[in-house]
Write a protein that holds these residues in place. Sequence first.
Motif: not given
Length: 385
Positions: A85-87, A93-94, A126-128, A134-135
């Motif tokens: 799921f890298d892409n 994230k973008n 969500f956990n990045d 930021v959030y």
Amino acid sequence: MPSDNPQNGGLKGDFKERFSIQCKNWLAPPNPKEEEKQETPVVLTPVKIHLAAGVLKKREEGPADIEEDRVETNSELPGQTIHGFDNEIKSLKNFLLDQKVCKEFKSLVIVGEYGVGKTALCKTIFNDKDVKNVYAPRIWVSMQPSNDGEDKKISIVKRILKGLGDKSLLLKTIHDEAVEEAAKNLERPNNQGAGEIDRETAPEKELAALLYALHLNLRWKKYLIVFDDVREEDNWNEILQEDEEKLKKENKWGKYLSDGFPKGSGGRVIYTTRDEKKTLAKKLVAEEHEIHRLWPLTDTESVWLIYEAEVKRNDEEPPRNDKKCKDELMNKSRGLPLAAILLATLVPVFVDDEKPDQNGSTHGTTEPDNTSTPEETGTIPPRQP
């Protein structure tokens, strides 16, 4: 009248009568004297258990979880590393970290079939670390319906408010006041004269008050809310962006779900849905490009890594990872990560596996010895005397 003896000259005796006699013979208790004459007892071959040792151990330690069509989820990271799921991770994230639209309210819906990895992907985002920086607040809402008969929209808004902290007293106060005000309106006469009569029901009043409370709690905050597993029956099918048409139709605040989500501070909302009918996603977002379709994995290596990691978790040794085994796993799982994980709960057996077992047959083969009779192997029940 045909003879009772089926071997008598007629041969076309009454089939129904003969079948009835045979059934009585089958159901009759065995004769003890005849049992004594039986020299060799019938031995049934035990059924081989094909669940992995780790899975069996978990079942012995406690009752197995019942697989349900819809389960409650949480924001905790998945137990295993996700592969392939890298892409998708970069794309999400973008969407969340794009500085060009950092002040705008945005929503996105992730559509995909059951087991394709929607929830696992959202948990990873969500956990990045960058997203967490930021959030705030970040709220995870599992859309599994409650069993208390409460209005679905009210139940969901309450879950969001609970995610912002302990709101028990606030929720109780809002409910009690809505019920009390609706009851008073019913007591008033219908001919009140000038002015509009308030005909809102208690649930409508409660929802409006909850949305107002949600708006106040999220105002000026860069929030992230994930709604996991949204379905048509949830009745959560409104676009949360501001809509001029809505304002023209209804001037009263709290009529639409969008009223509870403040705009202008860069809030983000992500939905996940199976959307089998392919209609719900378009009700949740304003633009087609805000629908992200998640497809099964096409990378054989990623599917194998998911399977291999789960096999090791189940205390089993992974089978050889040659091309034939990987291709077979890909065909069986169809590229669905959940299918690969479920296949790992079985003892690894591949059709071309040549590993012999103790009786000389190939690994995983349960064919009996050719010299054994069907009754000895237990493949058919023994004949009654």
